[in-house]
Design a protein around this motif. Sequence first.
Motif, short mmCIF file in Angstrom:
data_model
loop_
_atom_site.label_atom_id
_atom_site.label_comp_id
_atom_site.label_asym_id
_atom_site.label_seq_id
_atom_site.Cartn_x
_atom_site.Cartn_y
_atom_site.Cartn_z
N SER A 269 -24.50 -38.82 16.84
CA SER A 269 -25.85 -38.45 16.77
C SER A 269 -26.66 -39.07 15.93
O SER A 269 -27.67 -39.30 16.32
N SER B 146 -29.25 -40.27 18.70
CA SER B 146 -30.30 -39.14 18.99
C SER B 146 -31.57 -39.11 18.26
O SER B 146 -31.54 -38.91 17.10
N LEU C 86 -33.69 -36.80 18.75
CA LEU C 86 -33.98 -35.28 18.45
C LEU C 86 -33.55 -35.01 17.18
O LEU C 86 -34.06 -34.12 16.23
N ARG D 234 -35.54 -33.45 14.04
CA ARG D 234 -34.98 -31.88 13.41
C ARG D 234 -34.94 -31.92 12.02
O ARG D 234 -35.49 -30.95 11.46
N ASN E 213 -28.95 -23.40 19.31
CA ASN E 213 -29.17 -24.05 20.50
C ASN E 213 -29.84 -25.57 20.28
O ASN E 213 -29.31 -26.34 21.21
N GLN E 214 -30.41 -25.85 19.39
CA GLN E 214 -31.09 -26.85 18.89
C GLN E 214 -29.79 -27.75 18.59
O GLN E 214 -30.02 -29.17 18.97
N HIS F 73 -26.95 -27.76 19.79
CA HIS F 73 -26.00 -28.38 21.10
C HIS F 73 -27.23 -29.10 21.73
O HIS F 73 -26.57 -30.11 22.59
N ALA F 74 -28.53 -29.14 21.71
CA ALA F 74 -29.34 -29.98 22.21
C ALA F 74 -29.18 -31.22 21.82
O ALA F 74 -29.27 -32.35 22.63
N LEU G 40 -26.48 -33.07 23.28
CA LEU G 40 -26.77 -33.63 24.64
C LEU G 40 -27.66 -34.70 24.65
O LEU G 40 -27.29 -35.75 25.28
N ASP G 41 -28.42 -34.67 23.34
CA ASP G 41 -29.17 -35.94 23.29
C ASP G 41 -28.52 -37.30 22.64
O ASP G 41 -28.97 -38.36 22.62
N ARG H 192 -20.39 -20.89 27.22
CA ARG H 192 -21.53 -21.06 27.87
C ARG H 192 -22.16 -19.90 28.66
O ARG H 192 -23.34 -19.41 28.90
#
Length: 299
Positions: A227, A231, A233, A237, A270-271, A273-274, A277-278, A291
């Motif tokens: 990450s 990432s 994001l 963050r 949630n962020q 896990h985002a 995914l990023d 999920r």
Amino acid sequence: MAVSKGSEPWILMVTARSPTNIAVIKYWGKRDETLILPINDSISVTLDPDHLCTTTTVAVSPAFDSDRMWLNGKEISLSGGRYQSCLREIRRRAGDVEDEKKGIRIRKVDWERLRVHIASYNNFPTAAGLASSAAGFACLAFALAKLMNIKEENGELSSIARQGSGSACRSLYGGFVKWVMGNDASGHDSIAVQLANESHWDDLVIIIAVVSSQQKETSSTAGMRESFDTSTLLHYRSKVVVPRRILQMEEAIRNRDFQSFARLTCADSNQFHAVCLDTSPPIFYMNDTSRRHVLLYSL
């Protein structure tokens, strides 16, 4: 050298218990892999040790010819850098020990040549996303510190536990705990501090639903590295989102504001896990069951 009154080999033991902790503002990403220095502050809730904990017994004896460790009854290697860092830092801080009943006296300099045996047990699934390494390294650091008569406070010990597993620094305190990322390259200011003790919010109940006891496909160490490297994001963050959320979460805890506490916790989860995914390739820590439950909660 270490001495005893009798001629028989002696042994000294200490047993400790440390709870796991669950992050509500998450730690994800390191600016220093060796010292385990995070790229943002984090906040966690320490769980009840009667429910989820690691129990560790550490022993020292002149009869031991090497450092050895058993986890959940199975011997594991201590050759890894994180275990070696923890042992090295603890030995460096060790003090004189005297047990008058057993007639044992150990000088500070003796700890460099004395070997330890470690037996650790988790009463919950290991490496399944329940912060077993956090509880484990916190317990190891605390037990060794007691065995070797280290006088440092938990905040100072947290910098040692952190070098085993980042989140371990937070398990040295009960209640609500903040891991301050720090700024110094040496890591001396990257420590855990207690925001509120375990009696601060008595009516807050945390339910842990274990939907799978299998080990994660991607370890936290590997996932964070991927990450951090891929990432965009994650870096947004850590620089923009987390500093604001930390202040909001501290206020929610201070005021026992459950609505804000729950909203911030879910948003940060949630962020996280985002960010996963990023990451390239994407990381998946949720299974189908988790999920579905997240979707039901959102509805």
